[in-house]
Design a protein around this motif. Structure first.
Motif, PDB file in Angstrom:
ATOM      1  N   ARG A 208       0.894  -1.262   0.070  1.00 54.74           N
ATOM      2  CA  ARG A 208      -0.068   0.030   0.058  1.00 54.74           C
ATOM      3  C   ARG A 208       0.851   1.259  -0.001  1.00 54.74           C
ATOM      4  O   ARG A 208       2.117   1.225   0.095  1.00 54.74           O
ATOM      5  CB  ARG A 208      -0.824   0.003   1.149  1.00 54.74           C
ATOM      6  N   CYS A 209       0.200   2.331  -0.288  1.00 52.79           N
ATOM      7  CA  CYS A 209       0.953   3.626  -0.483  1.00 52.79           C
ATOM      8  C   CYS A 209       0.677   4.774   0.919  1.00 52.79           C
ATOM      9  O   CYS A 209      -0.645   5.128   0.772  1.00 52.79           O
ATOM     10  CB  CYS A 209       0.968   4.207  -1.650  1.00 52.79           C
ATOM     11  N   SER A 210       1.490   4.669   1.832  1.00 55.91           N
ATOM     12  CA  SER A 210       1.243   5.679   2.934  1.00 55.91           C
ATOM     13  C   SER A 210       2.123   6.886   2.862  1.00 55.91           C
ATOM     14  O   SER A 210       2.806   7.127   1.969  1.00 55.91           O
ATOM     15  CB  SER A 210       1.570   4.880   4.344  1.00 55.91           C
ATOM     16  N   TYR A 211       1.701   7.754   3.881  1.00 54.59           N
ATOM     17  CA  TYR A 211       2.365   9.074   3.793  1.00 54.59           C
ATOM     18  C   TYR A 211       4.032   8.956   3.666  1.00 54.59           C
ATOM     19  O   TYR A 211       4.603   9.507   2.823  1.00 54.59           O
ATOM     20  CB  TYR A 211       1.903   9.639   5.191  1.00 54.59           C
ATOM     21  N   GLU A 212       4.618   8.203   4.388  1.00 51.89           N
ATOM     22  CA  GLU A 212       5.865   8.167   4.386  1.00 51.89           C
ATOM     23  C   GLU A 212       6.646   7.446   3.340  1.00 51.89           C
ATOM     24  O   GLU A 212       7.727   7.821   3.010  1.00 51.89           O
ATOM     25  CB  GLU A 212       6.635   7.396   5.767  1.00 51.89           C
ATOM     26  N   ALA A 230      -3.759  -0.086  -2.092  1.00 55.59           N
ATOM     27  CA  ALA A 230      -4.463   1.488  -1.902  1.00 55.59           C
ATOM     28  C   ALA A 230      -3.441   2.430  -1.183  1.00 55.59           C
ATOM     29  O   ALA A 230      -2.524   1.971  -0.690  1.00 55.59           O
ATOM     30  CB  ALA A 230      -5.666   1.048  -0.912  1.00 55.59           C
ATOM     31  N   PRO A 231      -3.809   3.632  -1.517  1.00 55.57           N
ATOM     32  CA  PRO A 231      -3.116   4.673  -0.615  1.00 55.57           C
ATOM     33  C   PRO A 231      -3.838   5.160   0.440  1.00 55.57           C
ATOM     34  O   PRO A 231      -5.270   4.915   0.677  1.00 55.57           O
ATOM     35  CB  PRO A 231      -3.223   5.825  -1.903  1.00 55.57           C
ATOM     36  N   THR A 232      -3.233   6.110   1.185  1.00 56.48           N
ATOM     37  CA  THR A 232      -4.054   6.521   2.393  1.00 56.48           C
ATOM     38  C   THR A 232      -4.506   8.056   2.020  1.00 56.48           C
ATOM     39  O   THR A 232      -3.841   8.512   1.080  1.00 56.48           O
ATOM     40  CB  THR A 232      -3.302   6.472   3.611  1.00 56.48           C
ATOM     41  N   ALA A 245       3.108  12.302  -8.573  1.00 60.16           N
ATOM     42  CA  ALA A 245       1.976  11.702  -9.127  1.00 60.16           C
ATOM     43  C   ALA A 245       1.877  10.372  -8.349  1.00 60.16           C
ATOM     44  O   ALA A 245       2.739   9.579  -8.227  1.00 60.16           O
ATOM     45  CB  ALA A 245       2.002  11.391 -10.573  1.00 60.16           C
ATOM     46  N   LEU A 246       0.549   9.919  -8.081  1.00 58.63           N
ATOM     47  CA  LEU A 246       0.360   8.799  -7.202  1.00 58.63           C
ATOM     48  C   LEU A 246      -0.509   7.916  -7.827  1.00 58.63           C
ATOM     49  O   LEU A 246      -1.733   8.391  -8.078  1.00 58.63           O
ATOM     50  CB  LEU A 246      -0.068   9.157  -5.907  1.00 58.63           C
ATOM     51  N   ALA A 247      -0.144   6.930  -8.206  1.00 61.02           N
ATOM     52  CA  ALA A 247      -0.795   5.842  -8.795  1.00 61.02           C
ATOM     53  C   ALA A 247      -1.099   4.634  -7.923  1.00 61.02           C
ATOM     54  O   ALA A 247      -0.068   4.172  -7.211  1.00 61.02           O
ATOM     55  CB  ALA A 247      -0.506   5.391 -10.242  1.00 61.02           C
ATOM     56  N   ALA A 248      -2.068   3.830  -7.674  1.00 58.12           N
ATOM     57  CA  ALA A 248      -2.503   2.647  -6.869  1.00 58.12           C
ATOM     58  C   ALA A 248      -3.269   1.576  -7.542  1.00 58.12           C
ATOM     59  O   ALA A 248      -3.738   2.129  -8.767  1.00 58.12           O
ATOM     60  CB  ALA A 248      -2.929   3.117  -5.455  1.00 58.12           C
ATOM     61  N   PHE A 249      -3.378   0.577  -7.032  1.00 59.61           N
ATOM     62  CA  PHE A 249      -4.217  -0.671  -7.595  1.00 59.61           C
ATOM     63  C   PHE A 249      -3.638  -0.838  -8.978  1.00 59.61           C
ATOM     64  O   PHE A 249      -4.347  -1.140  -9.969  1.00 59.61           O
ATOM     65  CB  PHE A 249      -5.626  -0.423  -7.561  1.00 59.61           C
TER      66      PHE A 249
END
Length: 266
Positions: A208-212, A230-232, A245-249
């Motif tokens: 997953r993608c967290s803040y840090e 998933a991201p938070t 840029a933030l991509a997830a899944f």
């Protein structure tokens, strides 16, 4: 400790009406103490390989040093049941480290344990300089290529990976660890020492993608971070602020973009 990331352990497989004794390969997890100029600063639970990369990357992404040249030496030394990684850093940076008066006690999958204030936990993230557009197909190519580079995970099935991809999706470097933050720190250290983090590159992670995670990707200078899960909400906010840029899944020919969608191009 094997230093290869895996060890053999006895186990028992239970099925209906029978049991079977066997040996299983499991991920190795060891206490790693990061010692700066003779003073222990952080103890993290990590996979005991690529530890120089880990120490180098942690020092950069946690802003203990500003540049690689401020790290003079790194030594890895087994101590009891754990490992000490001893760094010599510039006196000015050591003075700053002592002023922060931080003592981290990290666990697997936790990158902020032991931070003693909200201000320290949610420090500002510097914006990436001149982030570049990233092609959707490049992200898919890089993510699809990760398993081939996950040597440790192929054996034990329990480690995360973080990879740096060039603009066309070619994986330049990959590092693994039981902790997703540790894998990204190892990647940061490897890139810093090799100088292979070229502009326009991006990070792919098997977690997953967290803040840090976003914070560390921004510290490397990534144009994007792409995660398999998933991201938070804080990761999205941080990515927006940092210009990442933030991509997830990212799975099976699809992905979802949560920050700076205009820079993920077809």
């Amino acid at each position: 400790m094997s230093r290869e990331g895996s060890v053999r352990r006895p186990a028992c497989r239970l099925t209906a009406g029978r049991s079977e004794s066997l040996e299983e390969t499991v991920a190795e997890e060891v206490a790693i103490a990061l010692v700066y100029n003779g003073i222990s600063h952080a103890v993290m639970m990590a996979t005991p390989c690529d530890l120089e990369d880990f120490a180098h990357g942690f020092s950069l992404t946690e802003r203990i040093v500003e540049r690689s040249s401020e790290i003079y030496d790194i030594e890895v030394e087994p101590v009891g049941r754990g490992i000490e990684v001893r760094l010599e850093i510039a006196a000015q940076r050591m003075a700053g480290l002592q002023q922060r008066r931080r003592s981290l006690a990290g666990r697997t999958g936790c990158g902020l344990c032991g931070v003693d204030s909200l201000e320290a936990a949610l420090r500002s993230v510097a914006a990436v300089c001149d982030p570049q557009p990233v092609a959707r197909l490049a992200i898919e190519r890089a993510m699809a290529g990760l398993p081939e580079h996950q040597r440790i995970n192929r054996v034990n099935g329990a480690t995360h990976a973080a990879g740096w991809a060039s603009a066309d999706g070619t994986l330049v470097a990959v590092r693994e660890d039981v902790g997703r933050h540790n894998a990204l720190d190892k990647l940061a250290g490897a890139l810093a020492q090799s100088g292979s983090a070229e502009p326009g590159g991006f990070v792919v992670v098997t977690s997953r993608c967290s803040y840090e995670m976003v914070q560390k990707a921004a510290a490397i200078g990534a144009s994007a971070i792409a995660a398999v899960s998933a991201p938070t909400s804080l990761a999205i906010e941080t990515a927006e602020q940092a210009g990442v840029a933030l991509a997830a899944f990212v799975r099976e020919g699809r992905l979802t973009v949560y920050a700076h969608a205009e820079r993920i191009v077809a």
